[in-house]
Scaffold this motif. Structure first.
Motif, PDB file in Angstrom:
ATOM      1  N   TYR A 100     -31.416  -7.342  63.347  1.00 36.81           N
ATOM      2  CA  TYR A 100     -31.243  -6.402  62.224  1.00 36.81           C
ATOM      3  C   TYR A 100     -30.218  -6.908  60.999  1.00 36.81           C
ATOM      4  N   TYR A 101     -30.186  -6.423  60.019  1.00 36.57           N
ATOM      5  CA  TYR A 101     -29.462  -7.131  58.838  1.00 36.57           C
ATOM      6  C   TYR A 101     -29.201  -6.103  57.624  1.00 36.57           C
ATOM      7  N   SER A 102     -28.385  -6.678  57.038  1.00 29.12           N
ATOM      8  CA  SER A 102     -27.977  -5.857  55.625  1.00 29.12           C
ATOM      9  C   SER A 102     -27.648  -6.827  54.494  1.00 29.12           C
ATOM     10  N   ALA A 103     -28.098  -6.541  53.241  1.00 29.72           N
ATOM     11  CA  ALA A 103     -27.967  -7.669  52.263  1.00 29.72           C
ATOM     12  C   ALA A 103     -27.205  -6.839  51.188  1.00 29.72           C
ATOM     13  N   TYR A 104     -26.209  -7.478  50.283  1.00 30.65           N
ATOM     14  CA  TYR A 104     -25.615  -7.026  49.399  1.00 30.65           C
ATOM     15  C   TYR A 104     -24.633  -8.137  48.620  1.00 30.65           C
ATOM     16  N   PRO A 105     -24.554  -8.051  47.373  1.00 31.72           N
ATOM     17  CA  PRO A 105     -23.444  -8.875  46.731  1.00 31.72           C
ATOM     18  C   PRO A 105     -22.010  -8.407  47.122  1.00 31.72           C
ATOM     19  N   ASP A 106     -21.168  -9.336  47.534  1.00 30.30           N
ATOM     20  CA  ASP A 106     -19.865  -9.289  47.891  1.00 30.30           C
ATOM     21  C   ASP A 106     -19.112 -10.249  47.792  1.00 30.30           C
ATOM     22  N   GLY A 107     -17.550 -10.178  48.120  1.00 31.69           N
ATOM     23  CA  GLY A 107     -16.624 -11.304  47.938  1.00 31.69           C
ATOM     24  C   GLY A 107     -16.553 -12.011  49.371  1.00 31.69           C
ATOM     25  N   LEU A 108     -15.944 -13.220  49.088  1.00 27.68           N
ATOM     26  CA  LEU A 108     -15.352 -13.861  50.325  1.00 27.68           C
ATOM     27  C   LEU A 108     -14.572 -14.865  50.006  1.00 27.68           C
ATOM     28  N   GLN A 109     -13.735 -15.494  50.806  1.00 28.42           N
ATOM     29  CA  GLN A 109     -12.950 -16.583  50.517  1.00 28.42           C
ATOM     30  C   GLN A 109     -13.554 -17.930  51.301  1.00 28.42           C
ATOM     31  N   ALA A 110     -13.372 -19.040  50.610  1.00 22.92           N
ATOM     32  CA  ALA A 110     -13.809 -20.237  50.866  1.00 22.92           C
ATOM     33  C   ALA A 110     -13.510 -21.397  50.277  1.00 22.92           C
ATOM     34  N   ALA A 111     -13.391 -22.483  50.749  1.00 17.53           N
ATOM     35  CA  ALA A 111     -12.757 -23.672  50.099  1.00 17.53           C
ATOM     36  C   ALA A 111     -11.658 -23.443  49.110  1.00 17.53           C
ATOM     37  N   GLY A 112     -10.660 -22.657  49.609  1.00 12.58           N
ATOM     38  CA  GLY A 112      -9.355 -22.158  48.712  1.00 12.58           C
ATOM     39  C   GLY A 112      -9.676 -21.243  47.573  1.00 12.58           C
ATOM     40  N   ARG A 113     -10.882 -20.675  47.491  1.00  8.86           N
ATOM     41  CA  ARG A 113     -10.951 -19.805  46.261  1.00  8.86           C
ATOM     42  C   ARG A 113     -11.812 -18.562  46.538  1.00  8.86           C
TER      43      ARG A 113
END
Length: 833
Positions: A100-113
């Protein structure tokens, strides 16, 4: 063999010389073919890449999407409940893997930003179902026999583009961490360029093996499955039907629904198929007009060359030799038309892709390929061959002796040939009117929708889609993983975390309000024209009960800050709005929209009434304190939906993923850029994407603008072709009748009479085409309604405008040849005779 080659080369040189001598005819045919073939190639390329070409996944024919079909309503959705997925994965033996899956635009932190991007959460079996091979690392781990029991997922996968942009490359991305939804995830795999399922996903976050929310009436996830080798779709659906009957007997929520499998390709492209098929049909109409024009050109040229053909026949040339030479001309014209069509198709395809709605899948794969070029050449060849057959056959029916005796100045055209050319013009006019009516109706619909009251004021309004690191979301998921209310400890933790998230949101809003040029700023979880929000079933106290399996009305739902209605310009019709006093310790309150009041409280004052829904709580009644105006949520063309507005302080699980709406005193576009920079500088932990509300409204109409623009373009091309055809027919007819006109003038006819007769003849032909076009248009609009849903009904103004336009075009195409007929010098023509 050598002699045959020499003969063929001689015939080829003769065909080239013959076409060169008929330069106007050759240019007209190639140009006409270029338009028809070019448009056809561009649209067919999109149809081929989006609809026809198999998905580029390993064993794509074994991958199926799972739908929930509601038996009473006769509709299906590509989502299912958490408990239903768990049973599906465990009890359907035909499936090798299920995810199963869900897809949406969202925010995350990676590589210090902080990064705002397209994210999917997917269960561990996702990689096995899709059969994707990483370019580095691995997919999510799956235990023996594909059965997992992951309860605390900690892994992530990223796309190659994401790895290059943020870590420098695939190898460097492995082992790096992402922070998403308060949890740290380790990147274990980098997926290849070209793989972005679902949608345009850049990051895949591992989810638990089974959905954390086990409810069967909350359709929060999509599901896919890969069948075992040799299992057919019919076998899979038969086993799923058996499972559905068992679930219907065991669970009240499943009583009126069933699970069904469809091919993944159908699930991906099914929604867009009607639009592309309709556009393909429109291109075929243009191609028919092209064929009519070329047939007309061939008939005229055949008439002009008939004496030459009869002379060659009289001198002993066989019909086979004449047919071979005609075939070479057809081949040369087809090659030239196809080459010119490809030159038209290349820029047309780029424009199509740029204008196409983003929901069209696999747009990145749309490019002209050898198959389409070959298909275009075949269309060009068939078109030329079909239009050449009749003139060639008619030339063979002429008796050489009779043709030699006929006067070349008056032509050798038969009455039947003239009628055929008139019939072709009638067909062109009818088809042109059909496309014109469709284009005008769609344009009028678009204009009418742009004038609709949206329910809010979009001018000088900026929307910031924000995603921060909130703590309520994970606590809510854990607390409501069963259908029971959360424990006292869980409720206390949620309230404490919620206060923190709401305070962070309030602080961010205060900072935005302090920016010069900002009139007001508030936040909501469901801003109009933005793809966000939720919907819920609800019960009205004293009228219905909120129980599993019960049929309940449905409404959109979202939270908001107290000043949201004022910032958006949404009117308060009755009662009061949300205030700062509506906090976590006070009575749960809500506002409802006018359409919801009509849906559940017709003839009754809704103020003070109570409802219950399962959005983020169990067993609580919320009190209605106000009624607000309707808002068109999805697009200006969508009908206002029943909507529930709640205070964010009482529902803090959305506080870290709100849309901030900002009313400005200055240009909204410039303010959007300014606010984005301020947010990134002052709140680096918050991912943000900005737009103006006017841009969001325009994006919501993009699909309809795309259809309207293409139909308008096709109608414009068909009008140009119809003008060319009608002008050619009238001019040729006038040239054939010069002697007749001169004789009439010599016998006392007035020039105005000749002018009028030519114009009347052309307009009568056009009028017959208009009548046929009206009938075709009515049929086309019925087809469009069946394929696209809501489309304009019969509109006399649109039909009248299209008919008048076609008649004016016919008149304008006729005037110059008619003037030439009226200015014939009788003595000069008779002297030449």
């Amino acid at each position: 063999m050598y002699d045959l080659i020499l003969d063929s080369m001689h015939d080829l040189r003769l065909a080239i010389r013959q076409l060169g001598c008929s330069g106007t005819f050759t240019f007209a045919v190639i140009l006409t073919l270029a338009v028809g073939i070019g448009l056809n190639a561009a649209i067919f390329t999109m149809v081929d890449c989006v609809l026809l070409r198999p998905l580029g996944y390993h064993d794509a024919d074994r991958i199926f999407g799972i739908n929930t079909r509601f038996l009473e309503e006769g509709r299906a959705i590509p989502r299912l409940g958490g408990g239903d997925f768990a049973d599906l994965a465990q009890r359907v033996g035909s499936l090798e893997y299920a995810a199963y899956y869900s897809a949406y635009p969202d925010g995350l932190q990676a590589a210090g930003r902080t990064i705002y991007t397209d994210i999917s959460t997917a269960s561990p079996e996702f990689g096995q179902v899709m059969g994707v091979e990483p370019v580095a690392g691995r997919v999510f781990a799956v235990t023996a026999h594909g059965k997992n029991d992951v309860k605390d997922p900690q892994e992530a996968m990223v796309s190659s583009a994401f790895a290059r942009e943020n870590f420098g490359g695939a190898a460097q991305a492995l082992g790096q961490t992402l922070k998403f939804d308060t949890k740290v995830r380790t990147i274990v795999g980098v997926l290849p360029d070209g793989f972005s399922f679902p949608g345009k996903t850049q990051v895949w976050i591992e989810a638990a093996s089974e959905p954390e929310l086990a409810g069967r009436s909350a359709y929060n996830q999509r599901a896919i499955g890969k069948v075992k080798a040799g299992v057919t779709a019919e076998q899979l659906n038969a086993e799923m039907a058996t499972l559905s009957k068992q679930l219907q007997a065991a669970y009240p929520e499943d009583k009126l629904k069933t699970l069904e499998a469809v091919s993944l390709q159908e699930q991906i492209v099914g929604k867009i198929r009607p639009v592309l098929r309709l556009l393909m049909a429109a291109v075929i109409v243009v191609l028919l007009i092209v064929c009519a024009n070329i047939t007309h050109l061939q008939l005229v040229r055949g008439t002009q060359l008939r004496r030459e053909v009869t002379i060659r026949t009289a001198l002993g040339a066989s019909r086979m030799v004449l047919a071979r030479r005609a075939g070479l001309e057809v081949l040369l014209l087809a090659v030239g038309g196809c080459a010119a069509g490809v030159l038209v198709a290349l820029p047309a395809l780029k424009v199509l892709v740029r204008l196409a709605p983003q929901e069209i899948p696999r747009l990145a794969d749309v490019r002209l390929n050898f198959d389409v070029i070959l298909f275009s050449f075949l269309i060009s060849l068939v078109t030329m061959a079909a239009t050449a057959l009749l003139p060639l056959w008619r030339s063979w029916q002429v008796d050489p002796a009779s043709a030699m005796k006929q006067d070349a100045a008056r032509g050798t055209e038969s009455r039947g040939s003239g009628r055929l050319r008139q019939a072709l013009i009638v067909g062109e006019v009818a088809l042109t009117l059909t496309l014109s009516v469709a284009a005008i109706l769609l344009v009028r619909q678009l204009i009418a929708q742009s004038r609709e009251d949206l329910g809010f004021s979009p001018e000088k309004l900026v929307v910031l889609d924000t995603h921060g690191v909130g703590t309520v979301g994970p606590l809510m998921v854990a607390a409501f993983s069963t259908n029971a209310p959360p424990s006292a400890e869980a409720a206390a933790a949620i309230q404490k975390a919620g206060a923190v998230d709401v305070q962070a949101l309030t602080s961010m809003l205060e900072a935005i309000r302090a920016v010069p040029g900002v009139a007001s700023a508030d936040a909501t979880y469901a801003a109009p024209m933005v793809p966000a929000g939720s919907n819920v079933g609800y019960a009205v106290r004293g009228v219905s009960s909120f129980t599993p399996g019960a049929t309940m009305p449905v409404a959109n739902i979202g939270s908001m800050t107290p000043g949201y209605l004022r910032t958006m310009g949404i009117p308060l019709l009755k009662g009061r709005g949300i205030t700062q006093a509506d906090g976590p310790g006070s009575e749960k309150v809500l506002l409802i929209s006018e359409s919801m009041a009509r849906q559940s409280f017709a003839g009754v004052d809704p103020i003070g009434k109570q409802i219950m829904c399962g959005w983020d709580s169990m067993g609580e009644w919320w009190t209605i304190v106000g009624v607000v105006g309707d808002v068109r949520q999805d697009s200006p063309g969508s009908l206002p939906a029943p909507t529930i507005y709640t205070p964010v302080a009482q529902h803090p699980h959305t506080a870290s993923a709100m849309q901030v709406v900002v009313r400005t005193r200055s240009d909204a576009g410039a303010m959007a850029a300014t606010l984005t920079q301020i947010m990134k500088r002052q709140y680096p932990q918050v991912a943000v994407q900005s737009t103006t509300m006017r841009e969001a409204v325009g994006e919501s109409e993009r699909a309809q603008r795309f259809r309207t623009l293409l139909f308008g373009s096709f109608a414009g091309v068909s009008i140009l072709l119809a003008i060319t055809g009608m002008y050619g027919v009238t001019a040729y007819t006038v040239a054939q009748k010069r002697f007749e006109f001169a004789l009439r003038f010599a016998l006392g006819a007035q020039r105005a009479q000749v002018l009028g007769s030519v114009v009347r003849n052309a307009l009568s032909i056009a009028a017959i085409g208009v009548v046929g076009g009206i009938a075709l248009s009515a049929a086309l609009m019925r087809v469009m309604s069946s394929l696209l849903g809501q489309t304009p009904g019969f509109d006399p103004v649109s039909y009248g405008v299209a008919a008048a336009g076609v008649l004016i075009i016919a008149l304008s195409a006729t005037l110059q040849p008619a003037y030439r007929a009226a200015t014939v010098e009788p003595m000069q023509v008779l002297r030449n005779e």
